[in-house]
Design an enzyme around this catalytic site. Structure first.
Site, PDB file in Angstrom:
ATOM      1  N   TYR A   1      33.441  30.014  40.995  1.00 36.33           N
ATOM      2  CA  TYR A   1      34.494  30.437  41.936  1.00 36.33           C
ATOM      3  C   TYR A   1      34.622  31.946  41.855  1.00 36.33           C
ATOM      4  O   TYR A   1      34.684  32.507  40.762  1.00 36.33           O
ATOM      5  CB  TYR A   1      35.813  29.770  41.549  1.00 36.33           C
ATOM      6  CG  TYR A   1      37.018  30.182  42.368  1.00 36.33           C
ATOM      7  CD1 TYR A   1      38.070  30.887  41.780  1.00 36.33           C
ATOM      8  CD2 TYR A   1      37.122  29.867  43.722  1.00 36.33           C
ATOM      9  CE1 TYR A   1      39.197  31.257  42.521  1.00 36.33           C
ATOM     10  CE2 TYR A   1      38.248  30.235  44.475  1.00 36.33           C
ATOM     11  CZ  TYR A   1      39.275  30.929  43.859  1.00 36.33           C
ATOM     12  OH  TYR A   1      40.381  31.295  44.594  1.00 36.33           O
TER      13      TYR A   1
ATOM     14  N   ASP B   1      30.376  38.241  38.012  1.00 37.08           N
ATOM     15  CA  ASP B   1      31.811  38.023  38.205  1.00 37.08           C
ATOM     16  C   ASP B   1      32.427  37.770  36.823  1.00 37.08           C
ATOM     17  O   ASP B   1      32.376  36.666  36.304  1.00 37.08           O
ATOM     18  CB  ASP B   1      32.064  36.837  39.134  1.00 37.08           C
ATOM     19  CG  ASP B   1      33.556  36.647  39.359  1.00 37.08           C
ATOM     20  OD1 ASP B   1      33.928  35.947  40.321  1.00 37.08           O
ATOM     21  OD2 ASP B   1      34.353  37.189  38.574  1.00 37.08           O
TER      22      ASP B   1
ATOM     23  N   LYS C   1      42.227  39.902  35.758  1.00 40.39           N
ATOM     24  CA  LYS C   1      42.964  39.241  34.677  1.00 40.39           C
ATOM     25  C   LYS C   1      43.287  40.181  33.498  1.00 40.39           C
ATOM     26  O   LYS C   1      44.220  40.966  33.581  1.00 40.39           O
ATOM     27  CB  LYS C   1      42.175  38.002  34.238  1.00 40.39           C
ATOM     28  CG  LYS C   1      42.076  36.964  35.387  1.00 40.39           C
ATOM     29  CD  LYS C   1      41.349  35.727  34.958  1.00 40.39           C
ATOM     30  CE  LYS C   1      40.969  34.868  36.132  1.00 40.39           C
ATOM     31  NZ  LYS C   1      42.034  33.969  36.583  1.00 40.39           N
TER      32      LYS C   1
HETATM   33  P1  KE4 Z   1      42.259  35.952  41.863  1.00 42.11           P
HETATM   34  O1  KE4 Z   1      42.092  36.315  43.334  1.00 42.11           O
HETATM   35  O2  KE4 Z   1      42.860  34.578  41.680  1.00 42.11           O
HETATM   36  O3  KE4 Z   1      42.973  37.033  41.061  1.00 42.11           O
HETATM   37  O4  KE4 Z   1      40.789  35.912  41.213  1.00 42.11           O
HETATM   38  C1  KE4 Z   1      39.815  35.072  41.797  1.00 42.11           C
HETATM   39  C2  KE4 Z   1      38.759  34.757  40.750  1.00 42.11           C
HETATM   40  C3  KE4 Z   1      37.526  35.379  40.853  1.00 42.11           C
HETATM   41  N1  KE4 Z   1      36.544  35.137  39.941  1.00 42.11           N
HETATM   42  C4  KE4 Z   1      36.744  34.289  38.908  1.00 42.11           C
HETATM   43  C5  KE4 Z   1      35.632  34.052  37.925  1.00 42.11           C
HETATM   44  C6  KE4 Z   1      37.999  33.628  38.755  1.00 42.11           C
HETATM   45  O5  KE4 Z   1      38.166  32.768  37.719  1.00 42.11           O
HETATM   46  C7  KE4 Z   1      39.029  33.867  39.684  1.00 42.11           C
HETATM   47  C8  KE4 Z   1      40.377  33.185  39.593  1.00 42.11           C
HETATM   48  N2  KE4 Z   1      40.483  32.182  38.590  1.00 42.11           N
HETATM   49  C9  KE4 Z   1      41.436  31.111  38.814  1.00 42.11           C
HETATM   50  C10 KE4 Z   1      41.364  30.175  37.611  1.00 42.11           C
HETATM   51  N3  KE4 Z   1      40.262  29.312  37.686  1.00 42.11           N
HETATM   52  C11 KE4 Z   1      42.821  31.633  39.030  1.00 42.11           C
HETATM   53  C12 KE4 Z   1      43.884  30.541  39.021  1.00 42.11           C
HETATM   54  C13 KE4 Z   1      44.371  30.230  40.399  1.00 42.11           C
HETATM   55  O6  KE4 Z   1      43.550  30.136  41.343  1.00 42.11           O
HETATM   56  O7  KE4 Z   1      45.591  30.043  40.514  1.00 42.11           O
END
Ligand code: KE4
Length: 433
Positions: free
Chosen positions: A144, A239, A272
């Site tokens: 993701y 990523d 993060k």
């Molecule tokens: P955000 O747009 O949620 O800040 O980041 C997207 C993203 C991009 N790349 C990786 C590897 C990620 O894990 C994420 C976001 N992770 C999720 C948890 N699996 C955030 C939790 C959520 O979607 O509420």
């Protein structure tokens, strides 16, 4: 039981906010039950609306590596808000944060700050396309990279056809250039490059896939990604939104550089931990690529709150704390103790279980051995996982409410918290056996 404040709040929330949450995974749809509304958090714990305390293994999905409310971070943020919330103009602290990030990531000569991982990954893909003049991208099933349209895509049937949208509202044209391959599948990767090599702008990958719970890219697979990208003029986009500053001070790329001499990605996506819990993410790489970005180059990218002064204060204080000698050794040891304890408890109860960790990130599966790709992860018994989740929750242990999410230990988790968690897991495993 007295009125459940979580249930009351969930009812109110659902009247105004779709699903009662501002991000889908929080709604407990995969495990059922009522989400816990957090009242406050401190160290390794949070307290829900009923005042019940939980040992927190989500930590905002990775950012809270120091634990909640670290005094140095709180003080830095308090000082920052006194100076102003947002200016839409450059500040010195954005330079300091960029210097602090670049110090630990040799592959990042320059970086651009944004406000979310989605924004960072989306911008890195646009930069890869702009820098190579190519449209096609490769991603892997189970990884993701945020919810930008071009990345909400699932594997087409075979390599010939490109991806299909995984979300309504994403036109097929937008994902037609995205090829989705199986993680850790070298043969497919070679086939894709043989067929499309000269049209591929980049390969985007989570080096340790935290969105499949915890699946490592094998060293041979990662080596092949690097080689094929270099040979065909495609960029390797790491990523590290989840793994950056979480699995090691140098991120997952430093783990692969130990196994593959000279290894480095072309672009790195971060989030993060670098924001310490505030909205802050970034993408970076060599000067020759980053200088293609506006206002210098033709690839446009912008953001009102990019480099926000309060967020950079939070991120900078966090990075300064985790850079202290011995921080990661202690964190990794604690995380390994948790994983080993869970393995022992599952084995004792006769429950099929496998687990892995790197630095302060861990994952586990109700499977006899670690899965290597999305298809294997999804063989997990989701009903059984739901029972494990709620068994732990009832015992004050909060893990991710979905079997495809990773877990996170903070510097604030003490040996007694780990022991309590393993004890709670022992009881639940026995009920699962
Ligand atoms: P955000 O747009 O949620 O800040 O980041 C997207 C993203 C991009 N790349 C990786 C590897 C990620 O894990 C994420 C976001 N992770 C999720 C948890 N699996 C955030 C939790 C959520 O979607 O509420």
């Amino acid at each position: 039981m007295a009125t459940d404040k979580n249930a009351e709040l969930f009812e109110r929330a659902r009247a105004l906010i779709p699903g009662g949450v501002n991000s889908p995974v929080r709604a407990f749809r995969a495990v059922g039950g009522t989400p816990r509304f957090v009242q406050r958090a401190r160290g390794a714990y949070f307290w829900d609306a009923n005042g019940d305390r939980y040992i927190d293994y989500i930590g905002s999905w990775g950012p809270m590596i120091l634990g909640h409310g670290h005094p140095r971070v709180v003080e830095a943020v308090q000082r920052a808000v006194e100076e102003g919330f947002s200016f839409g103009a450059p500040t010195e602290r954005e330079i300091e944060l960029a210097e602090e990030v670049a110090k630990h990531l040799p592959a990042v000569e320059m970086l651009r700050l944004v406000s979310s991982g989605t924004e960072a990954a989306m911008s890195a893909i646009r930069l890869a396309r702009g820098a190579t003049g190519r449209n096609r991208i490769i991603k892997f099933e189970g990884c993701y990279h945020g919810h930008a349209d071009a990345l909400l895509v699932k594997a087409g049937s075979g390599l010939a056809t490109f991806g299909h949208p995984t979300s309504a509202g994403v036109p097929a044209e937008v994902v037609q250039h995205t090829l989705v391959l199986e993680y850790n599948n070298i043969a497919q990767l070679e086939e894709a490059f043989a067929a499309h090599g000269e049209d591929i702008a980049c390969v985007a990958i989570e080096p340790i896939a935290g969105n499949m719970n915890f699946v490592r890219a094998s060293v041979p697979f990662m080596q092949r990604c690097r080689e094929l990208c270099s040979r065909h003029g495609a960029l390797l986009v790491f990523d590290e939104v989840m793994t950056g500053f979480r699995v090691a001070l140098g991120g997952a790329q430093s783990v692969y550089a130990r196994a593959i001499p000279g290894f480095a990605p072309d672009l790195t996506v971060l989030g993060k931990v670098i924001g310490g819990g505030m909205p802050l993410a970034a993408f970076g790489g060599p000067r020759r690529l980053m200088e293609r970005l506006a206002p210098l180059g033709p690839v446009y990218q912008a953001g009102t709150l990019s480099g926000n002064p309060v967020a950079t204060a939070c991120g900078l204080a966090t990075l300064q704390e985790i850079a202290r000698p011995g921080f990661y050794e202690a964190l990794a040891q604690k995380t390994r103790a948790l994983v080993d304890g869970l393995k022992g408890a599952a084995a004792e109860a006769g429950v099929p279980f496998s687990a892995d960790s790197e630095g302060g990130m861990f994952g586990f599966f109700l499977l006899p051995q670690l899965p290597r790709n999305y298809g294997e992860v999804m063989k997990s018994d989701s009903e059984r996982f739901g029972r494990l989740f709620h068994g732990l929750l009832d015992r004050g242990v909060y893990i991710a409410p979905a079997l495809y999410e990773a877990g996170f230990v903070s510097a604030a988790h003490g040996d007694d918290d780990i022991a309590r968690t393993v004890e709670a897991a022992s009881e639940v495993f026995r009920s699962l056996a």
